[in-house]
Design a protein around this motif. Sequence first.
Motif, PDB file in Angstrom:
ATOM      1  N   UNK A  19      -7.196  30.501 -27.250  1.00 17.12           N
ATOM      2  CA  UNK A  19      -6.630  31.155 -28.433  1.00 17.12           C
ATOM      3  C   UNK A  19      -5.124  30.942 -28.547  1.00 17.12           C
ATOM      4  N   UNK A  20      -4.420  30.957 -27.402  1.00 18.33           N
ATOM      5  CA  UNK A  20      -2.947  31.007 -27.441  1.00 18.33           C
ATOM      6  C   UNK A  20      -2.262  29.686 -27.116  1.00 18.33           C
ATOM      7  N   UNK A  21      -2.985  28.716 -26.584  1.00 12.05           N
ATOM      8  CA  UNK A  21      -2.319  27.519 -26.052  1.00 12.05           C
ATOM      9  C   UNK A  21      -1.533  26.742 -27.109  1.00 12.05           C
ATOM     10  N   UNK A  22      -1.908  26.904 -28.377  1.00 11.77           N
ATOM     11  CA  UNK A  22      -1.183  26.197 -29.445  1.00 11.77           C
ATOM     12  C   UNK A  22      -0.196  27.099 -30.193  1.00 11.77           C
ATOM     13  N   UNK A  65      -5.682  37.902 -29.678  1.00 10.58           N
ATOM     14  CA  UNK A  65      -5.328  37.418 -28.337  1.00 10.58           C
ATOM     15  C   UNK A  65      -4.770  38.547 -27.461  1.00 10.58           C
ATOM     16  N   UNK A  66      -4.014  39.469 -28.074  1.00  7.87           N
ATOM     17  CA  UNK A  66      -3.462  40.593 -27.321  1.00  7.87           C
ATOM     18  C   UNK A  66      -4.568  41.524 -26.839  1.00  7.87           C
ATOM     19  N   UNK A  67      -5.517  41.792 -27.741  1.00 12.01           N
ATOM     20  CA  UNK A  67      -6.626  42.679 -27.390  1.00 12.01           C
ATOM     21  C   UNK A  67      -7.473  42.068 -26.276  1.00 12.01           C
ATOM     22  N   UNK A  68      -7.701  40.773 -26.362  1.00 11.24           N
ATOM     23  CA  UNK A  68      -8.517  40.089 -25.351  1.00 11.24           C
ATOM     24  C   UNK A  68      -7.829  40.150 -23.990  1.00 11.24           C
ATOM     25  N   UNK A  94       9.008  36.283 -30.625  1.00  7.53           N
ATOM     26  CA  UNK A  94       9.959  35.411 -29.950  1.00  7.53           C
ATOM     27  C   UNK A  94       9.293  34.060 -29.678  1.00  7.53           C
ATOM     28  N   UNK A  95      10.113  33.069 -29.458  1.00  6.36           N
ATOM     29  CA  UNK A  95       9.583  31.731 -29.207  1.00  6.36           C
ATOM     30  C   UNK A  95       8.763  31.737 -27.924  1.00  6.36           C
ATOM     31  N   UNK A  96       7.606  31.118 -27.984  1.00  9.37           N
ATOM     32  CA  UNK A  96       6.731  31.050 -26.816  1.00  9.37           C
ATOM     33  C   UNK A  96       6.517  29.596 -26.429  1.00  9.37           C
ATOM     34  N   UNK A  97       6.117  29.399 -25.187  1.00  8.41           N
ATOM     35  CA  UNK A  97       5.861  28.038 -24.705  1.00  8.41           C
ATOM     36  C   UNK A  97       4.506  27.984 -24.031  1.00  8.41           C
ATOM     37  N   UNK A  98       3.939  26.794 -23.975  1.00  5.10           N
ATOM     38  CA  UNK A  98       2.666  26.607 -23.292  1.00  5.10           C
ATOM     39  C   UNK A  98       2.796  26.969 -21.818  1.00  5.10           C
ATOM     40  N   UNK A  99       3.967  26.690 -21.231  1.00  5.54           N
ATOM     41  CA  UNK A  99       4.188  27.024 -19.817  1.00  5.54           C
ATOM     42  C   UNK A  99       4.084  28.522 -19.583  1.00  5.54           C
ATOM     43  N   UNK A 100       4.594  29.318 -20.535  1.00  8.83           N
ATOM     44  CA  UNK A 100       4.524  30.771 -20.388  1.00  8.83           C
ATOM     45  C   UNK A 100       3.098  31.272 -20.427  1.00  8.83           C
TER      46      UNK A 100
END
Length: 297
Positions: A171-174, A245-248, A102-108
Motif C-alpha cells: 500500500x505504501x511503497x509508492x 494504510x494507517x489503520x492496517x 511530510x515527505x516520505x521515502x521508500x527507505x523509511x
Amino acid sequence: MSSLDILKSIYKPYRYTLNNHVTIVDSSSGKFVIKKQNKDLFTLFNYLHNRGFDSFPEIKHNYRNEENVFEYIEEDAIPEEQKLEEMAALLASLHNKTVYYKKASLDGFKEIYDAVHSNISYLSSYYESLFLNICKEEFVSPSKYLFARNYYKVRQSLAFCKEEIDAWYNLVKDEEKARVAVVHNNLALEHFIYNQQKSALISWDQYKIDTPIIDFVHLYQKEYLNHDFATFLEKYFNHFEFLESEKKLLFILISLPMIFELSDNEFNNTKLVKENISYIYGTEKLIRPYYFKEEEE
C-alpha cells in the motif's frame, strides 16, 4: 532562588504533597504542580495553542529551564468507561489539529517493514521454542499447559501480522508523503484529567512528531486488561479517521503477541499467560469488525 522559593514569595503556600515525580502545592492563591523539565514544553504548548488545542495544564512559571510550575486541574469523578470515551475525543482533537503531511521515502517505509518482520520472526522462534520444550516435559505445570493449549492462537496472530505487513508495504511503497502529528507518546488513563470546564492531557515529557498510531498502541497495551476499546476506537475514528494504510499498521502493531518469560513463581506464570492469551483474543475481537467492513465494501 528555587521554584519553591518563588512560589513562597508569590503565592504563600501552606502545604506540599509529593506525588510520584511531582510536588503539589496548596496556597492561598490556589493549587500548583511543580515538575522537573525534561523537554521544552513552553514551545510545544504555544504551538498547540496556536493550532486551537488548549487541553494541557498552563505553565505558570519556569525556573532556569529546569522546573515547570503548572496550574493544578481538579479531576471530576466519572466512571472510567466514560472517561476513556472523553479521552478518545480529546486525543482525536490533538491529532486532527496538528496533523500534516511530510515527505516520505521508500527507505523509511522499508525500515518499518523490516522492523515488524524481525519482531514477527523473533516472536515466532521464541514461542515455538517454548512450546516444544513444554511438549518434552513429563509433568507440565498449569501455566505451561494453559499456554500449550492456546499456542495455536499465538501462531494465528503471528501469521496474520506477517500477511498484513506485506499488504501494508504494498500500500505504501509508492507513497511520497506520510501523515504525522503531535504525538503525546506517553498515554495512560492516569495521564488524562477529565474536568467539565477544562479536561487536559498531562505528562508531555515524551512527546514527538510522528504517526498518530503510536498514541493508541501505547494506550492500548497499558490499559487493555481493564477496558473495552471498541467504543474508544469508534469515537476516535468519528473525529479523526485513519487512512487505510494507517489503520492496517495500527492493527498489525496491536496484534503482535506480548512477550513474556516464565519464572519459578507459578502464580505469576499463570497470571502472565492468562493476560497474554486474553490480549490476543481481545485484540482479535476489537479489530474483527473493521475487516468485515472492508469485505462488505
